[in-house]
Design a protein around this motif. Structure first.
Motif, PDB file in Angstrom:
ATOM      1  N   ILE A   1       0.857  -1.071  -0.052  1.00 14.39           N
ATOM      2  CA  ILE A   1       0.150  -0.023   0.047  1.00 14.39           C
ATOM      3  C   ILE A   1       0.911   1.315  -0.133  1.00 14.39           C
ATOM      4  O   ILE A   1       0.717   2.157  -0.753  1.00 14.39           O
ATOM      5  N   ALA A   2       1.985   1.251   0.896  1.00 11.76           N
ATOM      6  CA  ALA A   2       2.870   2.354   0.757  1.00 11.76           C
ATOM      7  C   ALA A   2       3.499   2.577  -0.472  1.00 11.76           C
ATOM      8  O   ALA A   2       3.550   3.938  -0.969  1.00 11.76           O
ATOM      9  N   GLY A   3       3.792   1.706  -1.110  1.00 16.63           N
ATOM     10  CA  GLY A   3       4.714   1.645  -2.283  1.00 16.63           C
ATOM     11  C   GLY A   3       3.834   2.133  -3.353  1.00 16.63           C
ATOM     12  O   GLY A   3       4.173   2.756  -4.360  1.00 16.63           O
ATOM     13  N   LEU A   4       2.308   1.777  -3.428  1.00 15.42           N
ATOM     14  CA  LEU A   4       1.495   2.313  -4.450  1.00 15.42           C
ATOM     15  C   LEU A   4       1.412   3.621  -4.285  1.00 15.42           C
ATOM     16  O   LEU A   4       0.981   4.494  -5.207  1.00 15.42           O
ATOM     17  N   ILE A   5       1.003   4.213  -2.923  1.00 18.15           N
ATOM     18  CA  ILE A   5       0.694   5.575  -2.411  1.00 18.15           C
ATOM     19  C   ILE A   5       2.209   6.214  -3.052  1.00 18.15           C
ATOM     20  O   ILE A   5       2.013   7.461  -3.642  1.00 18.15           O
ATOM     21  N   LEU A   6       3.255   5.785  -2.703  1.00 24.23           N
ATOM     22  CA  LEU A   6       4.541   6.430  -3.202  1.00 24.23           C
ATOM     23  C   LEU A   6       4.573   6.668  -4.741  1.00 24.23           C
ATOM     24  O   LEU A   6       4.862   7.760  -5.325  1.00 24.23           O
ATOM     25  N   PHE A   7       4.236   5.500  -5.324  1.00 27.60           N
ATOM     26  CA  PHE A   7       4.399   5.433  -6.715  1.00 27.60           C
ATOM     27  C   PHE A   7       3.411   6.300  -7.365  1.00 27.60           C
ATOM     28  O   PHE A   7       3.496   7.491  -8.389  1.00 27.60           O
ATOM     29  N   THR A   8       1.967   6.650  -7.154  1.00 29.72           N
ATOM     30  CA  THR A   8       0.888   7.504  -7.476  1.00 29.72           C
ATOM     31  C   THR A   8       1.770   9.008  -7.187  1.00 29.72           C
ATOM     32  O   THR A   8       1.171   9.731  -8.004  1.00 29.72           O
ATOM     33  N   TYR A   9       1.907   9.327  -5.981  1.00 25.66           N
ATOM     34  CA  TYR A   9       2.449  10.440  -5.670  1.00 25.66           C
ATOM     35  C   TYR A   9       3.359  11.195  -6.666  1.00 25.66           C
ATOM     36  O   TYR A   9       3.474  12.092  -7.110  1.00 25.66           O
ATOM     37  N   LEU A  10       4.498  10.240  -6.688  1.00 28.78           N
ATOM     38  CA  LEU A  10       5.745  10.668  -7.469  1.00 28.78           C
ATOM     39  C   LEU A  10       5.346  10.835  -9.139  1.00 28.78           C
ATOM     40  O   LEU A  10       5.723  11.731  -9.937  1.00 28.78           O
ATOM     41  N   PHE A  11       4.410   9.683  -9.370  1.00 34.28           N
ATOM     42  CA  PHE A  11       3.992   9.776 -10.934  1.00 34.28           C
ATOM     43  C   PHE A  11       3.035  11.101 -11.201  1.00 34.28           C
ATOM     44  O   PHE A  11       3.159  11.814 -12.433  1.00 34.28           O
ATOM     45  N   THR A  12       2.467  11.429 -10.178  1.00 39.21           N
ATOM     46  CA  THR A  12       1.429  12.766 -10.279  1.00 39.21           C
ATOM     47  C   THR A  12       2.188  13.859 -10.049  1.00 39.21           C
ATOM     48  O   THR A  12       2.047  14.708 -11.076  1.00 39.21           O
ATOM     49  N   HIS A  13       2.966  14.321  -9.188  1.00 37.50           N
ATOM     50  CA  HIS A  13       3.898  15.308  -8.966  1.00 37.50           C
ATOM     51  C   HIS A  13       4.953  15.541  -9.953  1.00 37.50           C
ATOM     52  O   HIS A  13       5.560  16.631 -10.111  1.00 37.50           O
ATOM     53  N   TYR A  14       5.309  14.453 -10.540  1.00 37.88           N
ATOM     54  CA  TYR A  14       6.625  14.628 -11.294  1.00 37.88           C
ATOM     55  C   TYR A  14       6.483  13.842 -12.676  1.00 37.88           C
ATOM     56  O   TYR A  14       6.991  13.187 -13.301  1.00 37.88           O
ATOM     57  N   HIS A  15       5.078  14.164 -13.209  1.00 37.98           N
ATOM     58  CA  HIS A  15       4.504  13.607 -14.486  1.00 37.98           C
ATOM     59  C   HIS A  15       5.480  13.737 -15.620  1.00 37.98           C
ATOM     60  O   HIS A  15       5.919  12.957 -16.382  1.00 37.98           O
ATOM     61  N   ASP A  16       5.802  15.266 -15.769  1.00 35.77           N
ATOM     62  CA  ASP A  16       6.159  15.532 -17.018  1.00 35.77           C
ATOM     63  C   ASP A  16       8.009  14.939 -17.203  1.00 35.77           C
ATOM     64  O   ASP A  16       8.165  14.326 -18.251  1.00 35.77           O
ATOM     65  N   PRO A  17       8.617  15.131 -16.139  1.00 37.84           N
ATOM     66  CA  PRO A  17       9.938  14.506 -16.413  1.00 37.84           C
ATOM     67  C   PRO A  17      10.079  12.910 -16.472  1.00 37.84           C
ATOM     68  O   PRO A  17      10.700  12.594 -17.231  1.00 37.84           O
ATOM     69  N   ILE A  18       9.074  12.267 -15.800  1.00 39.56           N
ATOM     70  CA  ILE A  18       8.912  10.891 -16.156  1.00 39.56           C
ATOM     71  C   ILE A  18       8.439  10.591 -17.447  1.00 39.56           C
ATOM     72  O   ILE A  18       8.970   9.633 -18.079  1.00 39.56           O
ATOM     73  N   LYS A  19       7.389  11.376 -17.979  1.00 26.36           N
ATOM     74  CA  LYS A  19       6.923  10.792 -19.328  1.00 26.36           C
ATOM     75  C   LYS A  19       8.308  11.349 -20.240  1.00 26.36           C
ATOM     76  O   LYS A  19       8.328  10.462 -21.305  1.00 26.36           O
ATOM     77  N   THR A  20       8.767  12.523 -20.134  1.00 27.41           N
ATOM     78  CA  THR A  20       9.883  12.646 -21.048  1.00 27.41           C
ATOM     79  C   THR A  20      11.129  11.589 -21.244  1.00 27.41           C
ATOM     80  O   THR A  20      11.536  11.303 -22.038  1.00 27.41           O
ATOM     81  N   TYR A  21      11.339  11.272 -19.705  1.00 28.08           N
ATOM     82  CA  TYR A  21      12.342  10.302 -19.828  1.00 28.08           C
ATOM     83  C   TYR A  21      12.049   8.827 -20.485  1.00 28.08           C
ATOM     84  O   TYR A  21      12.776   8.403 -21.362  1.00 28.08           O
ATOM     85  N   PHE A  22      10.894   8.503 -20.213  1.00 27.22           N
ATOM     86  CA  PHE A  22      10.364   7.166 -20.831  1.00 27.22           C
ATOM     87  C   PHE A  22      10.154   7.351 -22.494  1.00 27.22           C
ATOM     88  O   PHE A  22      10.337   6.553 -23.133  1.00 27.22           O
ATOM     89  N   THR A  23       9.721   8.534 -22.622  1.00 31.81           N
ATOM     90  CA  THR A  23       9.437   8.680 -24.311  1.00 31.81           C
ATOM     91  C   THR A  23      10.714   8.828 -24.970  1.00 31.81           C
ATOM     92  O   THR A  23      10.895   8.194 -26.025  1.00 31.81           O
ATOM     93  N   GLU A  24      11.746   9.096 -24.282  1.00 37.18           N
ATOM     94  CA  GLU A  24      13.125   9.228 -24.981  1.00 37.18           C
ATOM     95  C   GLU A  24      13.514   7.852 -24.984  1.00 37.18           C
ATOM     96  O   GLU A  24      14.545   7.533 -25.879  1.00 37.18           O
ATOM     97  N   LYS A  25      13.224   6.966 -24.084  1.00 33.98           N
ATOM     98  CA  LYS A  25      13.661   5.646 -24.027  1.00 33.98           C
ATOM     99  C   LYS A  25      12.828   4.861 -24.808  1.00 33.98           C
ATOM    100  O   LYS A  25      13.157   3.595 -25.237  1.00 33.98           O
ATOM    101  N   GLY A  26      11.731   5.520 -25.620  1.00 37.38           N
ATOM    102  CA  GLY A  26      10.875   4.568 -26.438  1.00 37.38           C
ATOM    103  C   GLY A  26       9.777   3.750 -25.652  1.00 37.38           C
ATOM    104  O   GLY A  26       9.095   2.989 -26.349  1.00 37.38           O
TER     105      GLY A  26
END
Length: 381
Positions: free
Chosen positions: A190-215
């Motif tokens: 549960i803690a891992g899911l909450i942390l993942f959701t928080y990071l994905f939501t609050h740092y969405h653009d950098p995460i999206k940019t990184y994975f997009t560059e990786k294809g």
């Protein structure tokens, strides 16, 4: 040989043959107007023959022999996962397949699921039903599961990686894990899911940019569709939205066989594989979908009966691992197409087109049947 034949669970065999008929009909319907893949009945028959032979071979093999060589099977499985990352073929952004002669594809992660079940069953069977200790039992089993989980996750193949965790939880629970350890594990998840959701939501653009560059940008789009469907773009929601519409259009009895307009006009990607439940629901409606789910229920029920009648702890744990795997795959595949689960590449067992998936599923049922056949005493019903 004859006394072993008498012990085979006939209802399970009938269900497996029924699945083959249903799968053939649905795959033909899904590919009839698809220019990306051609329906090949001869190839499907060859695949069915190979998988049936594998099922029969494992059925007559004593499952205890596999438990004895479990560490070696596990190492071989890890070797294949490492090799596919280096030498594998990339499809849809995931490097998960080996290209075999004749144009056939083999996915090691599928085979690893069965090898993992055998490895975990052999390990926890040593306790003979006694409560599992954290340092000597739970933690080592966690490592056994974690290594292939990471290797599959980085391919990336989120669907099969999650199945490893489901197998881990199901087998530990039946293996008599202490409640306090189980509770701690649930809290960590549960803690891992909450942390993942928080990071994905609050740092969405950098995460999206990184994975997009990786294809791997499509993975971010899938998560967007599940976590925040309202803000997801039309393209991101394309498959889920059209799947829901197609399933809904089937109504009670469906639009009749070969009449599913949404599928045949290419509104549903991979209708012959991951999304084949849409074909069934659209053409055979609620009634057809219910019949398929009922067949799954009976299959799971028969396997649970075999586990109840089994006196070998290793056999019980193997069946629980197989049941956990199938239950999650069915729930995830259907759930993702009606919008209640995230979109993954998990196939619908025995129905989706795919030789590796069908082979491993048939081998898994063969292993369960081996447990029934090789019991010292004939079960009574």
């Amino acid at each position: 040989m004859l006394h072993k034949l008498k012990k085979i669970d006939i209802p399970i065999v009938v269900i497996l043959l029924t699945f083959m008929v249903i799968s053939t009909l649905l795959v033909y319907s899904a590919t009839i107007d698809d220019h990306n893949i051609e329906f090949d009945l001869k190839k499907m028959i060859v695949i069915y023959v190979i998988t049936i032979l594998a099922f029969i071979g494992i059925t007559f093999m004593d499952f205890r022999a596999l438990l004895k060589i479990a560490p070696y099977l596990y190492i071989v499985g890890l070797g294949m996962l490492g090799a596919v990352y280096k030498f594998g073929m990339e499809i849809n952004g995931a490097k998960s397949w080996f290209q075999l002669p004749g144009g056939l594809l083999f996915q090691p992660a599928e085979l690893m699921k069965l090898m993992l079940i055998i490895a975990v069953a052999a390990f926890i069977a040593r306790r003979q039903g006694e409560p599992l200790l954290f340092l000597t039992d739970v933690f080592p089993v966690g490592l056994i599961v974690f290594i292939p989980f990471v290797l599959v996750l980085i391919q990336p193949d989120l669907g099969n990686a999650i199945i490893f965790l489901v197998i881990f939880v199901g087998m530990l629970w039946i293996g008599n894990v202490k409640y306090v350890h189980f509770l701690i594990g649930v809290l960590i998840v549960i803690a891992g899911l909450i942390l993942f959701t928080y990071l994905f939501t609050h740092y969405h653009d950098p995460i999206k940019t990184y994975f997009t560059e990786k294809g791997k940008g499509h993975w971010v789009a899938r998560i967007d569709t599940f976590l925040d469907p309202e803000s997801a773009t039309k393209d991101q929601k394309f498959q889920v939205d059209n799947s829901i519409k197609a399933i809904g259009s089937g109504g009670l009895t469906g639009e009749k066989y070969l009449q599913g307009s949404s599928v045949h006009r290419h509104f549903i990607p991979y209708a012959y594989s991951d999304s084949i439940f849409v074909v069934l629901a659209e053409e055979f409606g609620f009634v057809g979908s219910s019949v398929l789910l009922l067949l799954y229920f009976v299959l799971i029920y028969r396997m649970i009966l075999i586990s109840i009648q089994c006196r070998d702890k290793g056999g019980i744990f193997v069946i629980v691992g197989v049941v956990s795997m199938f239950v999650f795959q069915i729930f995830e595949n259907v759930g993702m197409l009606i919008g209640i689960m995230p979109l993954t590449g998990i196939t619908l067992p025995f129905i989706s087109y795919g030789g590796t998936s069908l082979l491993i599923n048939m081998m898994s049922i063969g292993l369960v049947m081996s447990i029934r056949v090789h019991q010292e005493k004939e079960p009574s019903y």
